[in-house]
Design a protein around this motif. Structure first.
Motif, PDB file in Angstrom:
ATOM      1  N   GLY A  80     -26.844 -37.101  30.576  1.00  0.00           N
ATOM      2  CA  GLY A  80     -27.889 -36.097  30.782  1.00  0.00           C
ATOM      3  C   GLY A  80     -28.421 -34.991  29.831  1.00  0.00           C
ATOM      4  O   GLY A  80     -29.536 -34.930  29.889  1.00  0.00           O
ATOM      5  N   SER A  81     -27.600 -34.822  28.972  1.00  0.00           N
ATOM      6  CA  SER A  81     -28.022 -33.815  27.877  1.00  0.00           C
ATOM      7  C   SER A  81     -27.981 -34.570  26.564  1.00  0.00           C
ATOM      8  O   SER A  81     -27.115 -35.080  26.141  1.00  0.00           O
ATOM      9  CB  SER A  81     -27.200 -32.677  27.921  1.00  0.00           C
ATOM     10  N   LYS A  82     -29.199 -34.636  26.041  1.00  0.00           N
ATOM     11  CA  LYS A  82     -29.285 -35.299  24.461  1.00  0.00           C
ATOM     12  C   LYS A  82     -28.706 -34.118  23.419  1.00  0.00           C
ATOM     13  O   LYS A  82     -29.494 -33.838  22.760  1.00  0.00           O
ATOM     14  CB  LYS A  82     -30.641 -35.814  24.302  1.00  0.00           C
ATOM     15  N   THR A  83     -27.522 -34.344  23.474  1.00  0.00           N
ATOM     16  CA  THR A  83     -26.862 -33.006  22.744  1.00  0.00           C
ATOM     17  C   THR A  83     -25.484 -33.690  22.218  1.00  0.00           C
ATOM     18  O   THR A  83     -25.070 -34.621  22.620  1.00  0.00           O
ATOM     19  CB  THR A  83     -26.310 -31.802  23.630  1.00  0.00           C
ATOM     20  N   LEU A  84     -25.160 -33.217  20.820  1.00  0.00           N
ATOM     21  CA  LEU A  84     -24.143 -33.576  20.227  1.00  0.00           C
ATOM     22  C   LEU A  84     -23.196 -32.230  19.953  1.00  0.00           C
ATOM     23  O   LEU A  84     -23.715 -31.399  19.761  1.00  0.00           O
ATOM     24  CB  LEU A  84     -24.114 -34.338  18.645  1.00  0.00           C
ATOM     25  N   MET A  85     -21.873 -32.609  20.154  1.00  0.00           N
ATOM     26  CA  MET A  85     -20.724 -31.336  19.963  1.00  0.00           C
ATOM     27  C   MET A  85     -20.686 -31.191  18.530  1.00  0.00           C
ATOM     28  O   MET A  85     -20.621 -32.277  17.844  1.00  0.00           O
ATOM     29  CB  MET A  85     -19.585 -31.680  20.865  1.00  0.00           C
ATOM     30  N   ILE A  86     -20.311 -29.884  18.160  1.00  0.00           N
ATOM     31  CA  ILE A  86     -19.995 -29.540  16.946  1.00  0.00           C
ATOM     32  C   ILE A  86     -18.949 -28.515  16.668  1.00  0.00           C
ATOM     33  O   ILE A  86     -19.024 -27.555  17.486  1.00  0.00           O
ATOM     34  CB  ILE A  86     -21.233 -29.327  15.779  1.00  0.00           C
ATOM     35  N   THR A  87     -18.047 -28.537  15.917  1.00  0.00           N
ATOM     36  CA  THR A  87     -17.082 -27.478  15.819  1.00  0.00           C
ATOM     37  C   THR A  87     -16.977 -26.611  14.674  1.00  0.00           C
ATOM     38  O   THR A  87     -17.154 -27.355  13.421  1.00  0.00           O
ATOM     39  CB  THR A  87     -15.569 -27.928  15.992  1.00  0.00           C
ATOM     40  N   ASN A  94     -24.460 -28.506  20.413  1.00  0.00           N
ATOM     41  CA  ASN A  94     -23.623 -27.478  21.409  1.00  0.00           C
ATOM     42  C   ASN A  94     -22.281 -27.167  20.453  1.00  0.00           C
ATOM     43  O   ASN A  94     -21.539 -28.209  20.209  1.00  0.00           O
ATOM     44  CB  ASN A  94     -23.498 -27.982  22.598  1.00  0.00           C
ATOM     45  N   PHE A  95     -22.096 -26.127  20.241  1.00  0.00           N
ATOM     46  CA  PHE A  95     -20.637 -25.725  19.465  1.00  0.00           C
ATOM     47  C   PHE A  95     -19.556 -25.550  20.642  1.00  0.00           C
ATOM     48  O   PHE A  95     -19.634 -25.201  21.603  1.00  0.00           O
ATOM     49  CB  PHE A  95     -20.760 -24.288  19.175  1.00  0.00           C
ATOM     50  N   LYS A 102     -22.358 -33.663  28.724  1.00  0.00           N
ATOM     51  CA  LYS A 102     -22.470 -33.947  27.242  1.00  0.00           C
ATOM     52  C   LYS A 102     -21.438 -34.876  26.896  1.00  0.00           C
ATOM     53  O   LYS A 102     -20.256 -34.718  27.445  1.00  0.00           O
ATOM     54  CB  LYS A 102     -22.486 -32.434  26.555  1.00  0.00           C
ATOM     55  N   PRO A 103     -21.396 -35.425  25.717  1.00  0.00           N
ATOM     56  CA  PRO A 103     -20.463 -36.432  25.441  1.00  0.00           C
ATOM     57  C   PRO A 103     -19.441 -35.502  24.555  1.00  0.00           C
ATOM     58  O   PRO A 103     -19.665 -34.773  23.750  1.00  0.00           O
ATOM     59  CB  PRO A 103     -21.254 -37.441  24.374  1.00  0.00           C
ATOM     60  N   LEU A 104     -18.137 -35.781  25.424  1.00  0.00           N
ATOM     61  CA  LEU A 104     -16.983 -35.037  24.464  1.00  0.00           C
ATOM     62  C   LEU A 104     -16.540 -35.487  23.221  1.00  0.00           C
ATOM     63  O   LEU A 104     -16.651 -36.457  23.183  1.00  0.00           O
ATOM     64  CB  LEU A 104     -15.726 -34.977  25.700  1.00  0.00           C
ATOM     65  N   GLN A 105     -16.253 -34.355  22.512  1.00  0.00           N
ATOM     66  CA  GLN A 105     -16.167 -34.636  20.993  1.00  0.00           C
ATOM     67  C   GLN A 105     -15.033 -35.331  20.398  1.00  0.00           C
ATOM     68  O   GLN A 105     -14.918 -36.175  19.603  1.00  0.00           O
ATOM     69  CB  GLN A 105     -16.332 -33.268  20.268  1.00  0.00           C
ATOM     70  N   LYS A 136     -38.733 -32.542  12.559  1.00  0.00           N
ATOM     71  CA  LYS A 136     -37.335 -32.758  13.497  1.00  0.00           C
ATOM     72  C   LYS A 136     -36.750 -31.267  13.588  1.00  0.00           C
ATOM     73  O   LYS A 136     -35.637 -31.334  12.779  1.00  0.00           O
ATOM     74  CB  LYS A 136     -36.764 -33.824  13.416  1.00  0.00           C
ATOM     75  N   LYS A 137     -37.068 -30.307  14.185  1.00  0.00           N
ATOM     76  CA  LYS A 137     -36.351 -29.165  13.877  1.00  0.00           C
ATOM     77  C   LYS A 137     -35.133 -29.061  14.633  1.00  0.00           C
ATOM     78  O   LYS A 137     -34.984 -29.863  15.853  1.00  0.00           O
ATOM     79  CB  LYS A 137     -37.083 -27.782  14.356  1.00  0.00           C
ATOM     80  N   LEU A 138     -34.014 -28.560  14.291  1.00  0.00           N
ATOM     81  CA  LEU A 138     -32.643 -28.847  14.893  1.00  0.00           C
ATOM     82  C   LEU A 138     -32.638 -27.338  15.797  1.00  0.00           C
ATOM     83  O   LEU A 138     -32.907 -26.505  15.531  1.00  0.00           O
ATOM     84  CB  LEU A 138     -31.420 -28.618  13.835  1.00  0.00           C
ATOM     85  N   THR A 139     -31.599 -27.579  17.016  1.00  0.00           N
ATOM     86  CA  THR A 139     -31.563 -26.504  17.612  1.00  0.00           C
ATOM     87  C   THR A 139     -30.054 -26.432  18.104  1.00  0.00           C
ATOM     88  O   THR A 139     -29.360 -27.565  17.820  1.00  0.00           O
ATOM     89  CB  THR A 139     -32.334 -26.690  19.246  1.00  0.00           C
ATOM     90  N   TRP A 140     -29.489 -25.227  18.576  1.00  0.00           N
ATOM     91  CA  TRP A 140     -28.209 -25.150  18.896  1.00  0.00           C
ATOM     92  C   TRP A 140     -28.001 -24.214  19.885  1.00  0.00           C
ATOM     93  O   TRP A 140     -28.664 -23.442  20.053  1.00  0.00           O
ATOM     94  CB  TRP A 140     -27.192 -24.930  17.653  1.00  0.00           C
ATOM     95  N   SER A 141     -26.703 -24.259  20.673  1.00  0.00           N
ATOM     96  CA  SER A 141     -26.087 -23.343  21.802  1.00  0.00           C
ATOM     97  C   SER A 141     -24.700 -23.245  21.216  1.00  0.00           C
ATOM     98  O   SER A 141     -23.785 -24.050  20.781  1.00  0.00           O
ATOM     99  CB  SER A 141     -26.581 -23.892  22.813  1.00  0.00           C
TER     100      SER A 141
END
Length: 493
Positions: free
Chosen positions: A204-211, A257-258, A18-21, A286-291
């Motif tokens: 590899g993962s189409k994910t954005l980080m969030i804090t 991803n938190f 994942k892209p580091l934030q 376009k539903k949001l998902t999170w981990s």
């Protein structure tokens, strides 16, 4: 060539797709103050390099030592090549190096050396939690030595959003070249991360980080988070939801991803967050998902209605720090959840089809053989929930780091044997490094037999073989003494 005030770089080794934030946050912050900034994720480029010696480089950059010293030149040549390519593309006044964990220190030092050789006019800033996690009591011995050696010009211990601006504007301030930093208590007003320089579709993962929070409401004995973040501070649930909605519209990425130590540290903020996102998901295709990482809570703390809303908000995977199937061991760890809490949590996850990842920590100092058997029995009991158990993460074996409660409380009874992984606890001497490896291997084999997916199992076995060779050759591995603040006693062989 791109000219900029600041180039923000992540360096290896952090095992993520994942892209580091951190660079994206700092880019947004400095641009808000009218400085120009670019970002470069060297960590991701490293992980996707087809280098023949990638396994060796991962091990060397992570631990700073090698079972074949003739190969060290490979690591030095790799860093030199990367540095040359980077400075052919960018002409910055400052380079800020994000040292995410202590396992990024080796690359960071080599990187700084080569920058100074190629262009000594560039000012180098080290920042990140990896500056202090190898030092006694989380002090600044390592970056201070880097500065004294002339490898870097400045270092920022924490809260880089404000410290970096003070450095660029004034050349000094709290947390700049010192440990006198102040923790931000309001993190709602930090600008959203700017990923414009990232090739997000390449990850590899189409994910954005969030804090959503900093710090932790727990003080687990093996963790030093509370040494860094003195207080647990968190954003409002509305603020977190607003960022997810904004970023998904901007970057067309809908999975988040938190980065938090735990998403549900504040149940009030958590309930507000899942309420807003649930309502949004009901109104869009376009539903949001999170981990994210999650505290195990029983039904008294996390109700059945909380679980229903958790599912509607798009909870995709909750990473649970189970650590051990023995309640007695978890009590010593100060995990603060019972077997009953865990049973209720797993039942609700299964009932609401919310997937989980089980994070384990094998070979804790007080772990007796019967505690080890309890862990295996737990996996057998939870086979009925396998449809919602994505992964079991077993890691390698427990390393004891300075600054953790475990190191402080047991220091008189721990023999480190020249390595953070090589320790022996005098009150449980049969649990030596060899026995811990044995239990780790048995657990992995048994979990696979039971039908679990054991995440990263082969890479962890490679690392165990590597550590065992270091141990047998009586080489030093990272932390060698819990009771000294001398940096020379904490260096690699």
């Amino acid at each position: 060539m791109i000219n900029c005030d600041l180039l923000i770089v992540t360096v290896p080794f952090t095992d993520t797709n994942k892209p580091l934030q951190a660079p994206a946050i700092l880019k947004a912050v400095v641009e808000e103050h009218n400085f120009t900034a670019e970002t470069c994720d060297l960590n991701y480029e490293f992980l996707n390099d087809k280098h023949d010696e990638l396994d060796f480089l991962k091990q060397y950059f992570s631990f700073g030592t090698a079972n074949d010293h003739n190969k060290i030149i490979l690591a030095e040549d790799y860093v030199e090549e990367v540095t040359k390519k980077l400075l052919q593309n960018y002409n910055p006044t400052f380079i800020a190096v994000s040292v995410f964990t202590y396992q990024c220190q080796t690359f960071a030092m080599l990187f700084a050396q080569h920058i100074k050789k190629i262009n000594p006019q560039i000012k180098i800033i080290f920042g990140g939690q990896g500056l202090t996690t190898q030092g006694i009591q989380s002090n600044d011995a390592w970056p201070k030595e880097c500065k004294q050696m002339g490898l870097i010009d400045h270092y920022i211990i924490s809260e880089g959003e404000q410290a970096l601006i003070n450095l660029l504007k004034h050349g000094k301030g709290k947390g700049i070249d010192n440990i006198d930093w102040e923790q931000k208590t309001d993190i709602d007003n930090i600008p959203y991360p700017n990923y414009d320089n990232y090739k997000l579709n390449d990850y590899g993962s189409k994910t954005l980080m969030i804090t959503g929070s900093r710090g932790c409401v727990r003080k687990c004995t093996f963790c030093d988070i509370h040494k860094h973040w003195k207080r647990f501070v968190f954003r409002s649930g509305q603020s977190i939801a607003d960022e997810m909605i904004y970023q998904s519209n901007k970057y067309k990425i809908y999975e988040f991803n938190f980065t938090d130590s735990l998403v549900n540290g504040s149940m009030k903020a958590y309930r507000d967050f899942i309420s807003v996102v649930s309502a949004y998901n009901e109104s869009t295709d376009k539903k949001l998902t999170w981990s994210g990482q999650f505290i195990v809570r029983g039904l008294k703390a996390m109700t059945e209605s909380d679980w229903v809303m958790t599912k509607k908000s798009g909870a995709k995977s909750l990473a649970l720090g189970i650590e051990s199937g023995s309640e007695k061991v978890r009590d010593h760890m100060k995990k603060q959840f019972s077997d009953k809490d865990l049973d209720e949590f797993m039942e609700q996850a299964h009932k609401n089809s919310v997937t989980v990842t089980l994070l384990m920590l094998l070979g804790y100092p007080t772990e007796k053989y019967e505690d080890f058997i309890q862990t295996l029995k737990m996996f057998m009991k939870y086979k009925k929930y396998q449809s919602v158990i994505n992964d079991v993460v077993l890691g390698t074996t427990l390393g004891i780091l300075p600054g953790t409660p475990l190191a402080e409380e047991l220091s008189e009874d721990i023999e480190m044997n020249d390595g953070e992984n090589f320790w022996v606890y005098k009150k449980n001497p049969s649990l030596d490094f060899r026995e811990r490896i044995k239990r780790r291997i048995i657990t992995g084999e048994e979990c696979i037999k039971m039908g679990y997916n054991v995440s990263g199992d082969q890479s962890n076995y490679k690392l165990l073989h590597y550590l065992w060779s270091i141990y047998k050759n009586k080489q030093k591995q990272t932390i060698v003494d819990l009771n000294t603040d001398s940096l020379n006693q904490q260096k690699y062989s």
